[in-house]
Design a protein around this motif. Structure first.
Motif, PDB file in Angstrom:
ATOM      1  N   TYR A 137       1.173  -1.250  -0.123  1.00  0.00           N
ATOM      2  CA  TYR A 137      -0.157  -0.269   0.180  1.00  0.00           C
ATOM      3  C   TYR A 137       0.958   1.318   0.077  1.00  0.00           C
ATOM      4  O   TYR A 137       1.651   0.961   0.535  1.00  0.00           O
ATOM      5  N   ARG A 138      -0.043   2.035  -0.265  1.00  0.00           N
ATOM      6  CA  ARG A 138       0.776   3.702  -0.866  1.00  0.00           C
ATOM      7  C   ARG A 138       1.031   4.272   1.158  1.00  0.00           C
ATOM      8  O   ARG A 138       1.821   5.025   1.345  1.00  0.00           O
ATOM      9  N   GLU A 139      -0.451   3.890   1.494  1.00  0.00           N
ATOM     10  CA  GLU A 139      -0.277   4.614   2.930  1.00  0.00           C
ATOM     11  C   GLU A 139      -0.285   3.145   3.940  1.00  0.00           C
ATOM     12  O   GLU A 139      -1.269   2.550   3.865  1.00  0.00           O
ATOM     13  N   PHE A 140       0.254   3.103   4.697  1.00  0.00           N
ATOM     14  CA  PHE A 140       0.204   1.671   5.578  1.00  0.00           C
ATOM     15  C   PHE A 140       1.168   2.186   7.267  1.00  0.00           C
ATOM     16  O   PHE A 140       1.717   3.091   7.472  1.00  0.00           O
ATOM     17  N   TYR A 141       0.592   1.092   8.127  1.00  0.00           N
ATOM     18  CA  TYR A 141       1.182   1.615   9.630  1.00  0.00           C
ATOM     19  C   TYR A 141       2.133   0.506   9.794  1.00  0.00           C
ATOM     20  O   TYR A 141       2.312  -0.518   8.904  1.00  0.00           O
ATOM     21  N   GLN A 142       2.517   1.306  10.247  1.00  0.00           N
ATOM     22  CA  GLN A 142       4.192   0.221  11.051  1.00  0.00           C
ATOM     23  C   GLN A 142       4.170   0.271  12.235  1.00  0.00           C
ATOM     24  O   GLN A 142       3.769   1.089  13.587  1.00  0.00           O
ATOM     25  N   CYS A 143       4.783  -0.838  13.005  1.00  0.00           N
ATOM     26  CA  CYS A 143       4.882  -1.058  14.796  1.00  0.00           C
ATOM     27  C   CYS A 143       6.279  -1.809  14.381  1.00  0.00           C
ATOM     28  O   CYS A 143       6.683  -2.302  14.943  1.00  0.00           O
ATOM     29  N   ASP A 144       6.854  -0.089  15.240  1.00  0.00           N
ATOM     30  CA  ASP A 144       8.397  -0.304  15.432  1.00  0.00           C
ATOM     31  C   ASP A 144       8.980  -0.757  17.036  1.00  0.00           C
ATOM     32  O   ASP A 144       8.007   0.189  17.533  1.00  0.00           O
ATOM     33  N   ALA A 145       9.662  -1.634  16.903  1.00  0.00           N
ATOM     34  CA  ALA A 145      10.136  -1.172  18.640  1.00  0.00           C
ATOM     35  C   ALA A 145      12.200  -1.425  18.053  1.00  0.00           C
ATOM     36  O   ALA A 145      12.719  -2.407  17.729  1.00  0.00           O
ATOM     37  N   ASP A 146      12.780  -0.559  18.798  1.00  0.00           N
ATOM     38  CA  ASP A 146      14.075  -0.373  18.839  1.00  0.00           C
ATOM     39  C   ASP A 146      14.683  -0.523  19.924  1.00  0.00           C
ATOM     40  O   ASP A 146      14.745   0.834  21.203  1.00  0.00           O
ATOM     41  N   VAL A 147      16.367  -0.197  20.078  1.00  0.00           N
ATOM     42  CA  VAL A 147      16.976  -0.163  20.959  1.00  0.00           C
ATOM     43  C   VAL A 147      18.223   0.278  20.338  1.00  0.00           C
ATOM     44  O   VAL A 147      18.763  -0.139  19.177  1.00  0.00           O
ATOM     45  N   VAL A 148      17.791   1.150  21.037  1.00  0.00           N
ATOM     46  CA  VAL A 148      20.283   2.095  20.853  1.00  0.00           C
ATOM     47  C   VAL A 148      20.367   2.760  21.821  1.00  0.00           C
ATOM     48  O   VAL A 148      20.144   2.762  23.000  1.00  0.00           O
ATOM     49  N   GLY A 149      21.608   2.946  21.459  1.00  0.00           N
ATOM     50  CA  GLY A 149      23.270   2.832  22.793  1.00  0.00           C
ATOM     51  C   GLY A 149      23.296   1.711  23.585  1.00  0.00           C
ATOM     52  O   GLY A 149      23.948   1.651  24.711  1.00  0.00           O
ATOM     53  N   THR A 150      23.143   0.704  22.228  1.00  0.00           N
ATOM     54  CA  THR A 150      24.207  -0.659  23.161  1.00  0.00           C
ATOM     55  C   THR A 150      24.286  -1.505  21.673  1.00  0.00           C
ATOM     56  O   THR A 150      23.463  -1.806  20.501  1.00  0.00           O
ATOM     57  N   ASP A 151      25.499  -2.431  21.802  1.00  0.00           N
ATOM     58  CA  ASP A 151      25.429  -3.215  21.213  1.00  0.00           C
ATOM     59  C   ASP A 151      26.385  -4.477  21.207  1.00  0.00           C
ATOM     60  O   ASP A 151      25.798  -5.335  20.350  1.00  0.00           O
ATOM     61  N   SER A 152      24.826  -4.794  22.247  1.00  0.00           N
ATOM     62  CA  SER A 152      24.841  -5.611  23.007  1.00  0.00           C
ATOM     63  C   SER A 152      23.777  -7.203  22.215  1.00  0.00           C
ATOM     64  O   SER A 152      22.203  -6.581  21.549  1.00  0.00           O
ATOM     65  N   LEU A 153      24.388  -7.746  22.083  1.00  0.00           N
ATOM     66  CA  LEU A 153      23.914  -8.929  21.007  1.00  0.00           C
ATOM     67  C   LEU A 153      22.256  -9.927  21.581  1.00  0.00           C
ATOM     68  O   LEU A 153      20.990 -10.418  21.015  1.00  0.00           O
ATOM     69  N   ILE A 154      22.223  -9.594  22.988  1.00  0.00           N
ATOM     70  CA  ILE A 154      20.879 -10.023  23.623  1.00  0.00           C
ATOM     71  C   ILE A 154      20.232  -9.021  22.742  1.00  0.00           C
ATOM     72  O   ILE A 154      18.670  -9.816  23.317  1.00  0.00           O
ATOM     73  N   CYS A 155      19.676  -7.733  22.666  1.00  0.00           N
ATOM     74  CA  CYS A 155      18.523  -7.186  22.089  1.00  0.00           C
ATOM     75  C   CYS A 155      18.142  -8.004  20.681  1.00  0.00           C
ATOM     76  O   CYS A 155      17.211  -7.726  20.392  1.00  0.00           O
ATOM     77  N   GLU A 156      19.320  -8.493  19.832  1.00  0.00           N
ATOM     78  CA  GLU A 156      19.190  -9.397  19.282  1.00  0.00           C
ATOM     79  C   GLU A 156      17.313 -11.105  19.409  1.00  0.00           C
ATOM     80  O   GLU A 156      16.648 -10.641  19.046  1.00  0.00           O
ATOM     81  N   ALA A 157      18.234 -10.867  20.325  1.00  0.00           N
ATOM     82  CA  ALA A 157      17.682 -12.066  20.758  1.00  0.00           C
ATOM     83  C   ALA A 157      16.651 -12.071  21.277  1.00  0.00           C
ATOM     84  O   ALA A 157      15.559 -12.928  21.037  1.00  0.00           O
ATOM     85  N   GLU A 158      16.157 -10.400  21.964  1.00  0.00           N
ATOM     86  CA  GLU A 158      14.876 -10.003  22.809  1.00  0.00           C
ATOM     87  C   GLU A 158      13.613  -9.918  21.631  1.00  0.00           C
ATOM     88  O   GLU A 158      12.737  -9.700  21.580  1.00  0.00           O
ATOM     89  N   ILE A 159      14.631  -9.360  20.004  1.00  0.00           N
ATOM     90  CA  ILE A 159      13.932  -9.437  19.205  1.00  0.00           C
ATOM     91  C   ILE A 159      12.963 -10.284  18.801  1.00  0.00           C
ATOM     92  O   ILE A 159      11.987 -10.632  18.099  1.00  0.00           O
ATOM     93  N   VAL A 160      13.969 -11.504  18.578  1.00  0.00           N
ATOM     94  CA  VAL A 160      12.983 -12.527  18.031  1.00  0.00           C
ATOM     95  C   VAL A 160      12.131 -13.722  18.820  1.00  0.00           C
ATOM     96  O   VAL A 160      11.264 -13.626  19.056  1.00  0.00           O
ATOM     97  N   LEU A 161      12.518 -12.930  20.566  1.00  0.00           N
ATOM     98  CA  LEU A 161      11.258 -13.511  21.457  1.00  0.00           C
ATOM     99  C   LEU A 161       9.960 -12.695  21.082  1.00  0.00           C
ATOM    100  O   LEU A 161       9.200 -13.543  20.861  1.00  0.00           O
ATOM    101  N   MET A 162       9.785 -11.407  21.430  1.00  0.00           N
ATOM    102  CA  MET A 162       9.063 -10.671  20.384  1.00  0.00           C
ATOM    103  C   MET A 162       8.840 -10.751  19.530  1.00  0.00           C
ATOM    104  O   MET A 162       7.195 -10.932  19.493  1.00  0.00           O
ATOM    105  N   ILE A 163       8.751 -11.622  18.334  1.00  0.00           N
ATOM    106  CA  ILE A 163       8.696 -11.579  17.152  1.00  0.00           C
ATOM    107  C   ILE A 163       7.267 -13.106  17.121  1.00  0.00           C
ATOM    108  O   ILE A 163       6.337 -12.858  17.337  1.00  0.00           O
ATOM    109  N   HIS A 164       8.215 -14.109  18.207  1.00  0.00           N
ATOM    110  CA  HIS A 164       7.742 -15.451  19.010  1.00  0.00           C
ATOM    111  C   HIS A 164       5.698 -15.134  19.406  1.00  0.00           C
ATOM    112  O   HIS A 164       5.115 -15.644  18.981  1.00  0.00           O
ATOM    113  N   GLU A 165       6.319 -14.040  20.759  1.00  0.00           N
ATOM    114  CA  GLU A 165       5.309 -14.243  21.123  1.00  0.00           C
ATOM    115  C   GLU A 165       4.024 -13.056  20.416  1.00  0.00           C
ATOM    116  O   GLU A 165       3.185 -14.262  20.900  1.00  0.00           O
ATOM    117  N   VAL A 166       4.146 -12.136  19.692  1.00  0.00           N
ATOM    118  CA  VAL A 166       3.593 -11.231  19.026  1.00  0.00           C
ATOM    119  C   VAL A 166       2.524 -12.547  18.092  1.00  0.00           C
ATOM    120  O   VAL A 166       1.226 -12.987  17.523  1.00  0.00           O
TER     121      VAL A 166
END
Length: 452
Positions: free
Chosen positions: A139-168
């Protein structure tokens, strides 16, 4: 007089669809907040200087530009028209509709960094606009639902994104496959085939693999100047298969001479280690080294989610970006994020009939009445029902009961409370179940006990 219409690639949403959309928004929002993300909003418009150059050449072309206010054309002469589209755009447009939520988020972080607790975890649920060719799921207009963590290099953040995707996905009932890659692997790949510095071109082409196929991808790369020798060295990449662990082993062999490629593999293996610590099954996760994602700012892990039971594009995507804020004068702030495409998720759930029943019903009880006196008698009861937490309305006009019951039927209101002179005299009201047709005589307190 022409008939009214909506712009191609945009849609109206009636009550039934909005209730279902809000169900998706609410599910995603609850997961974001469970993981510690805070809400923000940014304007629909951004300065083009903020947007341009962040999405690659293709993305820049899809930006909706907004004409400057006033007589923007009075200073435009023939020489300006001959300079071409890009030069002309800068003279007639200084603003654009936002293309995604990540770049405005980076701008927000830079402007407010002194007040933010770092790492900063934010979520954002807003519409974005792209001048794309409308088609199913696009579509040309659509909603996004974003979650971001900024200010850390920790790969735990990547793992938690995977967890959030699973739960949603589990909460919404969607069978899915989450594909993961790392941009450093793609950079290593460009080194391995002798095309150093061409990882951006390579990524854009490979990102189209599932849409146009291997031969077309190779053809596009050849047109972009990749040698026959380089393209022949891509063959082993297209053939990599097996379990995720087998793919890691094959990649380590291929990238023995690529330091950055090895680093990409090590980062992904660390994410897998964290996922194992979280107890996440690999059934829905696939290492896919042809996954590129088109946005040019990704530098590390990249994610993409496909629904398994329906033909549609990705419904979720994201990745790690090491220096997005650097373009705004604050280098070194690494971030990682995910974006859920609500419009595509809606299409998937509608096609597979995944929405809970009666999601479109917002009113539980309707007061019907035989006249003005009965209407006035019902008003305090209406307020009492609402204070008790029951979604209640009253038919506002004095008219035949049949018309009032038809209204309840059309809105799928399950219960109606019918008030006539007998009900006013005795205080015992008639409650009708519009689904079963059953009628009861009850006090209003008993009605509330039944419905609350």
């Amino acid at each position: 007089m022409s008939k009214p219409s909506v712009v191609r690639g945009t849609r109206d949403f009636g009550p039934e669809k909005m209730v279902r959309r809000n169900y998706i928004f609410g599910t995603i929002k609850s997961v974001f907040e469970k993981f510690g993300f805070q809400p923000i909003e940014t304007p629909a418009m951004e300065n083009l200087s903020t947007l341009m150059g962040k999405y690659g050449e293709e993305g820049d072309q899809l930006l909706f530009k907004i004409l400057n206010s006033g007589n923007f054309s009075e200073k435009i002469g023939q020489p300006d028209l001959e300079e071409g589209y890009k030069k002309l755009t800068t003279k007639i447009s200084e603003k654009g509709l936002k293309y995604d939520l990540t770049v405005p988020f980076a701008r927000y972080v830079v402007m407010n960094r002194g007040e933010l607790a770092m790492p900063f975890k934010r979520y954002q649920i807003q519409p974005v606009w792209r001048g794309d060719r409308p088609q199913k799921g696009r579509y040309r207009e659509f909603y996004q639902c974003d979650a971001d963590v900024v200010g850390t290099d920790s790969l735990i953040c990547e793992a938690e994104i995977v967890l959030m995707i699973h739960e949603v996905m589990q909460k919404l009932g969607i069978n899915f496959m989450l594909k993961i890659n790392n941009r450093k692997i793609l950079t290593g790949l460009s080194e391995a085939i002798g095309a150093v510095g061409e990882e951006g071109t390579l990524a854009v082409a490979i990102d189209k693999l599932d849409k146009i196929g291997k031969e077309k991808v190779l053809e596009e790369l050849a047109q972009k100047g990749f040698s026959t020798d380089s393209l022949s060295k891509l063959d082993p990449i297209f053939e990599i298969s097996g379990t995720n662990q087998e793919k890691f082993l094959k990649l380590e062999e291929l990238f023995q001479n690529s330091e950055i490629g090895q680093k990409g593999i090590a980062e992904l293996k660390q994410v897998w280690t964290y996922l194992s610590a979280f107890g996440v099954s690999e059934n829905n996760i696939e290492l896919d080294i042809t996954l590129a994602r088109g946005l040019s700012y990704y530098t590390g892990a990249i994610f993409e989610v496909k629904a398994l039971d329906v033909q549609i594009g990705s419904i979720t995507g994201g990745g790690r970006y090491d220096n997005l804020t650097g373009t705004f004068g604050v280098p070194g702030l690494s971030g990682v994020g995910i974006s859920f495409g609500v419009d595509r998720i809606y299409d998937v759930m509608e096609e597979l009939n995944l929405f809970p029943e009666n999601q479109s019903v917002t009113t539980k009880l309707l007061f019907c009445h035989f006249g003005e006196n009965e209407l006035n008698y019902a008003l305090p009861l209406l307020q009492k029902a609402r204070l008790a937490g029951v979604n209640t309305e009253i038919y506002p006009d004095v008219c035949k009961i049949k018309k009032q019951l038809d209204y309840a039927d059309k809105k799928k209101i399950q219960f109606v409370c019918i008030i006539g002179s007998d009900e006013m005299n005795t205080g015992i009201l008639t409650l009708k179940n519009m689904i079963s047709g059953e009628q009861e005589k009850l006090s209003f307190d008993d009605i509330l006990s039944k419905l609350a």
